[in-house]
Scaffold this active site. Structure first.
Site, PDB file in Angstrom:
ATOM      1  N   ARG A 148      51.626  22.748  58.824  1.00  0.00           N
ATOM      2  CA  ARG A 148      52.096  22.947  56.993  1.00  0.00           C
ATOM      3  C   ARG A 148      50.637  22.443  55.887  1.00  0.00           C
ATOM      4  NH1 ARG A 148      56.568  21.943  59.466  1.00  0.00           N
ATOM      5  NH2 ARG A 148      58.043  23.955  59.553  1.00  0.00           N
ATOM      6  N   LYS A 161      59.151  18.778  58.508  1.00  0.00           N
ATOM      7  CA  LYS A 161      60.191  18.404  57.723  1.00  0.00           C
ATOM      8  C   LYS A 161      61.011  17.565  58.277  1.00  0.00           C
ATOM      9  CE  LYS A 161      59.411  22.977  55.434  1.00  0.00           C
ATOM     10  NZ  LYS A 161      59.735  23.891  55.724  1.00  0.00           N
ATOM     11  N   HIS A 182      48.917  28.378  53.422  1.00  0.00           N
ATOM     12  CA  HIS A 182      49.763  28.857  54.636  1.00  0.00           C
ATOM     13  C   HIS A 182      49.687  29.974  54.971  1.00  0.00           C
ATOM     14  CE1 HIS A 182      54.043  27.154  55.487  1.00  0.00           C
ATOM     15  NE2 HIS A 182      54.300  28.870  55.719  1.00  0.00           N
ATOM     16  N   ARG A 214      48.528  28.978  58.478  1.00  0.00           N
ATOM     17  CA  ARG A 214      49.652  28.653  59.834  1.00  0.00           C
ATOM     18  C   ARG A 214      50.235  30.004  59.865  1.00  0.00           C
ATOM     19  NH1 ARG A 214      53.378  25.257  60.562  1.00  0.00           N
ATOM     20  NH2 ARG A 214      55.381  25.306  60.618  1.00  0.00           N
ATOM     21  N   HIS A 222      59.054  24.897  63.975  1.00  0.00           N
ATOM     22  CA  HIS A 222      60.768  25.172  63.508  1.00  0.00           C
ATOM     23  C   HIS A 222      61.817  25.037  63.721  1.00  0.00           C
ATOM     24  CE1 HIS A 222      58.141  29.002  61.846  1.00  0.00           C
ATOM     25  NE2 HIS A 222      58.123  28.096  60.733  1.00  0.00           N
ATOM     26  N   TYR A 267      57.785  36.508  62.847  1.00  0.00           N
ATOM     27  CA  TYR A 267      56.094  37.730  63.295  1.00  0.00           C
ATOM     28  C   TYR A 267      56.125  38.599  64.599  1.00  0.00           C
ATOM     29  CZ  TYR A 267      54.626  33.203  61.523  1.00  0.00           C
ATOM     30  OH  TYR A 267      54.207  32.071  60.274  1.00  0.00           O
TER      31      TYR A 267
END
Length: 304
Positions: A153, A177, A248, A251, A274, A283
């Site tokens: 990110r 995150k 992004h 990524r 994630h 995806y």
């Protein structure tokens, strides 16, 4: 109903503490999970008046049907199911239940619009437009190589510190995150370019102001998201690529190329950091009829 309502509330308080302190989810994510849990608890109490440990698979499936009947988007349905799974996994950890009623419920299938994806050839073209005869150019080239080949990110790229580089082991440490850490393999090309930039960076020592960030602006401070977006936009225009490109996009391209190269969805989830595999599953609907491209030059993940 009052007794079972209290059991849901007690379990909810413990679960909130768990996802906030142990899982270290963001405040917004915590509130989202708790809101979904309250709605699910209300449904169970109204329909069957049961405590959390008495819920059965069929009841969760009925709840998912109710969400569908009320026109909830499939992404919302999937998020709700992910939260229910997370809650029951927590009860498993607490040994309040012996098995999760949500374990074998199928995630709603949905087709989410992905942004434009860059091919490996287009990424090469973008990076090749950068003039590496200058320190700024060497910084930008290294930065874009890392952004793509590690699937970062943009916030993770700007926060990358010197102490996060473990080139001897072939990894970098990424703070994602919720301050979650993960180790990501770094390609030979990225290591080489970072090392060239670090040679320039050392000459900026007097400007660095004790800044630990790997990538610095010309005043010795951290780069901003806007600066990185501008660098990518300029390089994309020079490369003559007519796509909507942002940091992004690199990524997304990284994840796509990993899957095309044979990585599993679980491996890609770990690489991207994630929290839920549902996020990574966007995806899996990509068209893979074309031949898999060879991406070892950039990605150290072939056969990972």
């Amino acid at each position: 109903m009052a007794e079972n309502t209290k059991k849901w509330e007690d379990a909810g308080r413990r679960y909130r503490t768990y996802i906030k302190l142990e899982k270290r989810l963001s405040a917004n994510t915590v509130e989202s999970y708790m809101r979904d849990l309250r709605q699910f608890a209300h449904f169970i109490l109204r329909q069957w008046d049961l405590p959390p440990r008495k819920v059965e698979r069929e009841m969760i499936e009925r709840y998912m049907e109710r969400l569908y009947e009320r026109g909830r988007e499939k992404t919302s349905q999937a998020r709700n199911l992910s939260g229910i799974r997370s809650f029951y996994n927590f009860l498993l950890l607490e040994e309040k239940i012996e098995s999760s009623p949500a374990e074998f419920i199928e995630t709603p299938k949905f087709g989410r619009q992905l942004p434009d994806i860059l091919t490996t050839e287009e990424i090469d073209r973008i990076i090749a437009t950068i003039d590496t005869s200058t320190p700024k150019g060497r910084r930008d080239s290294a930065m874009l190589e890392v952004l793509y080949s590690c699937g970062l990110r943009v916030s993770e790229l700007t926060s990358l510190r010197l102490s996060d580089l473990f080139f001897g082991e072939g990894y970098i440490r990424v703070i994602g995150k919720g301050d979650k850490q993960r180790l990501v393999p770094v390609s030979t090309a990225a290591r080489r370019k970072i090392q060239h930039w670090l040679d320039d960076r050392r000459e900026m020592a007097e400007k660095c102001k004790n800044e630990e960030a790997v990538f610095l602006n010309n005043r010795g401070g951290k780069l901003t998201r806007v600066m990185i977006f501008t660098i990518i936009k300029q390089a994309t225009l020079k490369a003559g690529i007519d796509k909507q490109i942002s940091p992004h996009t690199f990524r997304h391209s990284f994840a796509t190329h990993l899957l095309e190269g044979g990585a599993s969805i679980r491996q890609v989830q770990e690489m991207l950091g994630h929290e839920s595999i549902i996020t990574t599953e966007i995806y899996t609907h990509l068209d893979n009829k074309h031949l898999r491209r060879t991406v070892e030059e950039h990605l150290p993940m072939k056969g990972y």
